[in-house]
Design a protein around this motif. Structure first.
Motif, mmCIF file in Angstrom:
data_model
loop_
_atom_site.group_PDB
_atom_site.id
_atom_site.type_symbol
_atom_site.label_atom_id
_atom_site.label_comp_id
_atom_site.label_asym_id
_atom_site.label_seq_id
_atom_site.Cartn_x
_atom_site.Cartn_y
_atom_site.Cartn_z
ATOM 1 N N LEU A 75 13.149 53.821 4.374
ATOM 2 C CA LEU A 75 13.252 52.862 3.277
ATOM 3 C C LEU A 75 14.695 52.845 2.795
ATOM 4 O O LEU A 75 15.203 53.833 2.274
ATOM 5 C CB LEU A 75 12.324 53.259 2.125
ATOM 6 C CG LEU A 75 12.433 52.397 0.855
ATOM 7 C CD1 LEU A 75 11.976 50.969 1.144
ATOM 8 C CD2 LEU A 75 11.605 53.009 -0.283
ATOM 9 N N TRP B 124 17.322 51.352 0.175
ATOM 10 C CA TRP B 124 17.329 50.671 -1.112
ATOM 11 C C TRP B 124 18.684 50.874 -1.770
ATOM 12 O O TRP B 124 19.259 51.950 -1.748
ATOM 13 C CB TRP B 124 16.177 51.122 -2.010
ATOM 14 C CG TRP B 124 15.923 52.590 -2.140
ATOM 15 C CD1 TRP B 124 15.506 53.447 -1.158
ATOM 16 C CD2 TRP B 124 16.037 53.387 -3.325
ATOM 17 N NE1 TRP B 124 15.353 54.711 -1.650
ATOM 18 C CE2 TRP B 124 15.663 54.701 -2.975
ATOM 19 C CE3 TRP B 124 16.409 53.109 -4.639
ATOM 20 C CZ2 TRP B 124 15.668 55.743 -3.905
ATOM 21 C CZ3 TRP B 124 16.400 54.137 -5.566
ATOM 22 C CH2 TRP B 124 16.026 55.435 -5.202
ATOM 23 N N SER C 5 21.809 50.137 -4.817
ATOM 24 C CA SER C 5 22.047 50.067 -6.253
ATOM 25 C C SER C 5 23.335 49.318 -6.572
ATOM 26 O O SER C 5 23.514 48.806 -7.656
ATOM 27 C CB SER C 5 22.120 51.477 -6.850
ATOM 28 O OG SER C 5 23.105 52.252 -6.203
ATOM 29 N N VAL D 187 20.263 43.353 1.915
ATOM 30 C CA VAL D 187 19.408 44.101 0.989
ATOM 31 C C VAL D 187 20.026 44.096 -0.407
ATOM 32 O O VAL D 187 20.960 44.844 -0.693
ATOM 33 C CB VAL D 187 19.225 45.559 1.461
ATOM 34 C CG1 VAL D 187 18.207 46.273 0.595
ATOM 35 C CG2 VAL D 187 18.795 45.603 2.927
ATOM 36 N N GLY E 175 14.305 46.615 -1.538
ATOM 37 C CA GLY E 175 14.569 47.609 -0.509
ATOM 38 C C GLY E 175 14.148 47.043 0.828
ATOM 39 O O GLY E 175 13.572 45.951 0.899
ATOM 40 N N TRP F 128 11.988 48.127 4.260
ATOM 41 C CA TRP F 128 11.105 49.080 4.922
ATOM 42 C C TRP F 128 11.264 48.919 6.426
ATOM 43 O O TRP F 128 11.046 47.846 6.975
ATOM 44 C CB TRP F 128 9.664 48.852 4.497
ATOM 45 C CG TRP F 128 8.695 49.754 5.184
ATOM 46 C CD1 TRP F 128 8.002 49.491 6.337
ATOM 47 C CD2 TRP F 128 8.328 51.084 4.789
ATOM 48 N NE1 TRP F 128 7.221 50.577 6.675
ATOM 49 C CE2 TRP F 128 7.400 51.558 5.739
ATOM 50 C CE3 TRP F 128 8.694 51.903 3.722
ATOM 51 C CZ2 TRP F 128 6.829 52.821 5.646
ATOM 52 C CZ3 TRP F 128 8.124 53.160 3.626
ATOM 53 C CH2 TRP F 128 7.211 53.607 4.577
ATOM 54 N N ILE G 68 11.012 47.262 -5.277
ATOM 55 C CA ILE G 68 10.967 48.675 -5.677
ATOM 56 C C ILE G 68 11.012 48.746 -7.204
ATOM 57 O O ILE G 68 12.090 48.662 -7.800
ATOM 58 C CB ILE G 68 12.146 49.470 -5.072
ATOM 59 C CG1 ILE G 68 12.156 49.311 -3.551
ATOM 60 C CG2 ILE G 68 12.039 50.935 -5.450
ATOM 61 C CD1 ILE G 68 13.234 50.104 -2.866
ATOM 62 N N ARG H 143 11.673 54.034 -8.227
ATOM 63 C CA ARG H 143 13.021 54.612 -8.158
ATOM 64 C C ARG H 143 13.059 55.963 -8.868
ATOM 65 O O ARG H 143 13.643 56.929 -8.377
ATOM 66 C CB ARG H 143 14.034 53.645 -8.783
ATOM 67 C CG ARG H 143 14.182 52.342 -8.014
ATOM 68 C CD ARG H 143 14.948 51.278 -8.803
ATOM 69 N NE ARG H 143 14.952 50.028 -8.072
ATOM 70 C CZ ARG H 143 15.946 49.616 -7.284
ATOM 71 N NH1 ARG H 143 17.031 50.363 -7.156
ATOM 72 N NH2 ARG H 143 15.871 48.472 -6.637
ATOM 73 N N LEU I 20 5.066 50.184 -3.693
ATOM 74 C CA LEU I 20 6.002 49.327 -2.954
ATOM 75 C C LEU I 20 5.291 48.025 -2.582
ATOM 76 O O LEU I 20 4.177 48.043 -2.059
ATOM 77 C CB LEU I 20 6.487 50.029 -1.688
ATOM 78 C CG LEU I 20 7.364 51.262 -1.885
ATOM 79 C CD1 LEU I 20 7.686 51.891 -0.533
ATOM 80 C CD2 LEU I 20 8.660 50.910 -2.623
ATOM 81 N N SER J 19 10.605 44.030 -10.446
ATOM 82 C CA SER J 19 10.906 45.457 -10.259
ATOM 83 C C SER J 19 11.331 46.142 -11.544
ATOM 84 O O SER J 19 11.423 47.348 -11.598
ATOM 85 C CB SER J 19 12.020 45.606 -9.199
ATOM 86 O OG SER J 19 13.255 45.137 -9.708
#
Length: 260
Positions: A38, A40, A42, A57, A62, A64, A102, A107, A135, A259
């Motif tokens: 996964l 993800w 920031s 992304v 995120g 998968w 997500i 998180r 998820l 999210s």
């Protein structure tokens, strides 16, 4: 720095690596046979390419990647992201490479699992199951862009991906790489299934999705992608992706709100 091409240490069934890159980093195509992955983010722009497509992304989502799926990952300069590995014996969130929402609680759970690897087994198992259960797969725009293998066509392809605004003609590119325009055109069709013009448009859309995912404006993206006007870019984007850049951005914003 940990290597994204290496599996996380075997800390229970889920383990997360953190990445914060100052310069562009590329991890060549690789496979994790024993673990799902996964990705993800920031901050910044993270892209991944699998047989299911090319994915940008954004921070709110995120990606998968099921165990056994070959994938190539690129992190732009200044990108910070996480890579969570999940034991393959656990049922996958999705059977193919899929974007997922997500939520903040997930998180927080993944951060907690990484910060406290010695949680009581029952508590850790509950946290793992909760994180994976929350998820939510979501549809995102992807671009299938075959990369030619012939040295001359590949040089052209890589140059266009590096600078989609480069508007040299097939004749110009032929002179640049030492091939006739006719031969270069034939090679593009033979190796990608697309004409040179069609491939370049698809390449522009691939980079455009990447920039939109990083929250660049439509005006900025249209210019960087090589379009004289935003309206010309919007029309091309709609033809290739099936929605306008604005609709794409709105879909991402809705995912971000989900999210939160």
């Amino acid at each position: 720095m940990s290597q994204i091409g290496q599996d996380a240490p075997p800390v229970w069934r889920i383990g997360t690596n953190s990445f914060d890159v100052s310069d562009r980093v590329e991890w060549e195509k690789h496979v994790h046979e024993a673990r799902h992955e996964l990705l993800w983010g920031s901050r910044g722009t993270l892209t991944a390419e699998t047989d299911d497509g090319y994915f940008a992304v954004p921070g709110a989502l995120g990606l998968w990647i099921p165990a056994g799926v070959a994938h190539r990952v690129v992190a732009a300069a200044g990108t910070a992201f996480r890579c969570t590995f999940v034991e393959a014996e656990i049922a996958p969130v999705a059977p193919s490479t899929t974007a997922v929402v997500i939520p903040e609680v997930v998180r927080a759970l993944l951060d907690r699992l990484e910060a406290a690897p010695y949680l009581a087994p029952a508590a850790r198992l509950h946290a793992e199951e909760l994180a994976l259960g929350l998820l939510e797969p979501v549809e995102v725009a992807t671009v299938d862009l075959p990369i030619p293998s012939d040295e001359r066509t590949r040089r052209v392809a890589e140059a266009i991906l590096a600078d989609p605004s480069d508007d040299r003609t097939i004749e110009d590119w032929g002179r640049h790489v030492g091939a006739s325009a006719r031969n270069l055109s034939r090679l593009f069709v033979a190796e990608t299934g697309m004409s040179f013009a069609g491939w370049r448009t698809r390449a522009r859309m691939r980079r455009a999705i990447e920039w939109l995912a990083a929250d660049h404006t439509v005006v900025s993206v249209s210019r960087r992608a090589g379009y004289a006007t935003p309206s010309a870019f919007v029309q091309a984007f709609r033809r290739e992706i099936g929605r306008t850049p604005g609709e794409y951005a709105s879909a991402r914003s809705r995912s971000a709100r989900i999210s939160a």
